[in-house]
Design an enzyme around this catalytic site. Structure first.
Site, short mmCIF file in Angstrom:
data_model
loop_
_atom_site.label_atom_id
_atom_site.label_comp_id
_atom_site.label_asym_id
_atom_site.label_seq_id
_atom_site.Cartn_x
_atom_site.Cartn_y
_atom_site.Cartn_z
N GLY A 21 0.81 -1.22 0.00
CA GLY A 21 0.00 0.00 0.00
C GLY A 21 0.84 1.26 0.00
O GLY A 21 1.98 1.28 -0.49
N VAL A 100 0.50 -3.86 6.60
CA VAL A 100 -0.89 -4.02 6.16
C VAL A 100 -1.78 -2.93 6.77
O VAL A 100 -1.35 -2.21 7.67
CB VAL A 100 -1.44 -5.42 6.52
CG1 VAL A 100 -0.64 -6.50 5.81
CG2 VAL A 100 -1.42 -5.65 8.02
N ASN A 237 2.23 11.62 15.74
CA ASN A 237 1.07 11.96 14.92
C ASN A 237 0.06 12.79 15.71
O ASN A 237 -0.55 13.72 15.18
CB ASN A 237 0.41 10.70 14.36
CG ASN A 237 1.10 10.25 13.08
OD1 ASN A 237 1.87 11.00 12.49
ND2 ASN A 237 0.84 9.04 12.66
N ALA A 238 -0.13 12.46 16.98
CA ALA A 238 -1.07 13.22 17.81
C ALA A 238 -0.60 14.67 17.96
O ALA A 238 -1.39 15.61 17.86
CB ALA A 238 -1.23 12.56 19.18
N CYS A 289 -3.75 8.29 9.02
CA CYS A 289 -3.08 8.13 10.32
C CYS A 289 -3.62 8.98 11.47
O CYS A 289 -3.85 8.47 12.56
CB CYS A 289 -1.60 8.44 10.16
SG CYS A 289 -0.72 7.10 9.37
N LYS A 292 -6.96 7.99 13.21
CA LYS A 292 -6.85 6.62 13.73
C LYS A 292 -5.92 6.58 14.94
O LYS A 292 -6.21 5.95 15.96
CB LYS A 292 -6.32 5.72 12.62
CG LYS A 292 -6.18 4.28 12.99
CD LYS A 292 -5.65 3.45 11.84
CE LYS A 292 -4.17 3.68 11.66
NZ LYS A 292 -3.60 2.82 10.61
N ARG A 451 -7.82 26.76 1.53
CA ARG A 451 -6.39 26.40 1.56
C ARG A 451 -5.49 27.59 1.23
O ARG A 451 -4.33 27.40 0.90
CB ARG A 451 -6.11 25.29 0.56
CG ARG A 451 -6.78 23.97 0.86
CD ARG A 451 -6.02 23.19 1.92
NE ARG A 451 -6.53 21.82 2.01
CZ ARG A 451 -6.01 20.89 2.81
NH1 ARG A 451 -4.99 21.17 3.58
NH2 ARG A 451 -6.52 19.70 2.86
#
Ligand code: UDX
Ligand code: ADP
Length: 473
Positions: A21, A100, A237-238, A289, A292, A451
């Site tokens: 992916g 995955v 990421n947070a 990401c 999640k 944007r």
């Protein structure tokens, strides 16, 4: 921290990556490019995806990433192979990356928050079944903390069976989270800020470090324990997502007060302690990401009895959805409270520029809300396919009163519209000739720029109205 890293006694010759992916494909391409002595097999259960990776027409690669096609043309068939032959590829590998998908669970315990690890578990079981000799298993997918433990347990159980049957198989599990951002994946992989490797078996860690040393300076390779490595990925990421929600909250404040978000972001970003990255206000973060990973943090915080921590991070997500709803409501308000039967162009459907990925794209929610109000949308994106958009819109909402069509170009999208809504900052949306585009649109038409791609002076001589996120009007 593991510091003494001499040569590993484990020599890696063959690598297998499960999952072709957005992470597995580019990561393995760059490793193959930088380490021509390694033979790399990327396997996927999705045969269509593998066929696309093998297509001689490089425009048909399953993912769009600037620079990826050149690397594929150098490496594919030389030391990089894409296939669906799981057994053969796993059997011969000294090191196996698991890359995955790990989406948020939709049902059962932790639904809506925890990650669904079924694909990961299936991969670990395949590794347990087909691996041979000593194999280093590297978790690459974004995962909740302590997932390596689950992989270890599956592999160890298989190992006990093997020992009973006198088959010799051993495993070491490492965590090596991916920090690449889509759209700049090749650049990020070739020039990473850092490479993070978590693990307890020093020889396995050394073997992976040695691969990266082919192009990454030693001081940028950090070795930690497994759990620190897994948590660092979620936390990084947070923190990034939190910055976006912070600047987006200030964008609403700017619109209310007459401050200008660009000026405020520049002023904030010049403070070295804050830094100038990730301060672009927009329609909210998307991508596979951020949401999640924060949901994982929220879920795990609850699990570990830390409700205040859970609430704190949840707020970052709430703000993100609020920003998308806010934009949709502004469009509605400016168009006199109704978009039923009105033509609206959407420029940009991917979650950010330079990718064809639409996972969690703000465009999905905003377009669906407009469709539910009966709008007639013409959607233009330079890289996202009609099929992708159809699936996204069908999955998100079943109550569409409006209709949508795909436009083939910007002028095609703008033909006869009452408004244009810019949701992704694709290069081609900057510096448009709004004088000539205005003549295609119905007057009085609106531009809604989320944007900051439109320069206010470029519409001064037109009949267009311009609303800019973080600036208003
Ligand atoms: C992110 C992380 O950056 C990467 O390190 C991790 O490995 C995967 O998740 P990605 O989701 O691919 O990468 O893209 P990113 O550039 O982080 O953008 C995520 C979202 O935030 C996009 O929707 C983007 O438009 C938005 N964003 C980003 C902003 O709205 N403002 C900004 O200033 C930066
Ligand atoms: P990411 O952004 O994390 O790379 P993707 O969804 O783009 O996520 O890719 C994950 C890939 O993993 C998909 O192509 C999917 O078909 C593949 N995959 C999932 N489970 C397995 C499995 N058990 N064996 C092989 N491939 C798998």
């Amino acid at each position: 921290m593991i510091n003494s890293l001499n040569m590993s006694p484990i020599k890696i010759r063959k690598i297998c990556c499960i999952g072709a992916g957005y992470v597995g494909g580019p990561t393995m391409s760059v490793i193959a490019d930088r380490c021509p002595e390694l033979e790399i097999r990327v396997v996927d259960i999705n045969k269509e995806r593998i066929a696309a990776w093998n297509d001689s027409d490089l425009n048909k690669l399953p993912i769009f990433e600037p620079g990826l096609d050149q690397i594929i043309s150098r490496t594919r068939g030389r030391n990089l192979f894409f296939s669906s032959e799981m057994k053969k590829s796993i059997f011969g590998a000294d090191m196996i990356f698991i890359s995955v998908n790990t989406p948020t669970k939709t049902k059962g315990l932790g639904a809506g928050q925890a990650s669904d690890l079924s694909w990961l578990e299936a991969s670990a079981r395949q590794v347990a079944k087909y691996a041979n000799g000593h194999t280093i298993v590297v978790e690459k997918s974004t995962l909740p903390v302590r997932t390596a433990q689950a992989i270890k347990e599956i592999l160890n159980t298989a190992n006990r069976e093997n020992q009973k049957n006198k088959i010799s198989k051993t495993f070491s599990v490492l965590s090596n989270p991916e920090f690449l951002a889509e759209g700049t994946a090749i650049k990020d992989l070739e020039n990473p800020d850092r490479v993070l490797i978590g693990g307890e078996d020093p020889d396995a860690v050394k073997a992976l470090v040695n691969i990266y040393l082919n192009w990454v300076p030693r001081k940028q390779i950090i070795c930690t324990n497994l759990w620190s490595s897994e948590l660092s990925k979620l936390a990084a990421n947070a923190f990034l997502a939190q910055r976006i929600s912070s600047i987006n909250s200030i964008s609403a404040f700017c619109e209310a007060t007459g401050a200008d978000i660009q000026e405020v972001a520049t002023a904030i970003g010049m403070d070295k302690r804050i830094g100038n990255q990730f301060l672009c206000a927009g329609p909210g973060f998307g991508g596979s990401c951020f949401k999640k990973d924060i949901l994982n943090l929220v879920y795990l915080s609850g699990y570990f009895g830390l409700p205040e921590v859970a609430n704190y991070w949840n707020q970052v997500l709430l703000l993100n959805t609020w920003q998308q709803d806010r934009i949709y409501k502004i469009v509605l308000e400016k168009l006199f409270g109704t978009v039923g039967g009105k033509n609206i162009a959407i420029l940009g459907f991917s979650f950010k520029a330079n990718t064809n990925d639409t996972r969690e794209s703000p465009a999905i929610r905003i377009a669906s809300d407009l469709l539910e109000e009966g709008a007639l949308l013409s959607i233009y994106d330079p890289k996202v396919s009609f099929k992708r958009i159809r699936e996204d819109l069908e999955q998100f909402s079943s109550n569409n009163q409006g209709t949508w069509k795909m436009a083939s170009s910007i002028p095609d999208a703008l033909e006869n519209v009452d408004a244009v809504l810019i949701l992704t900052a694709w290069d081609e949306f900057f510096g448009l000739d709004w004088n000539s585009l205005a003549s295609l649109m119905r007057s009085p038409a609106w531009i809604f720029d989320t944007r900051s791609v439109v320069n206010r002076k470029d519409i001064e001589d037109t009949s267009l109205n311009l609303w800019k996120l973080g600036e208003g009007n």
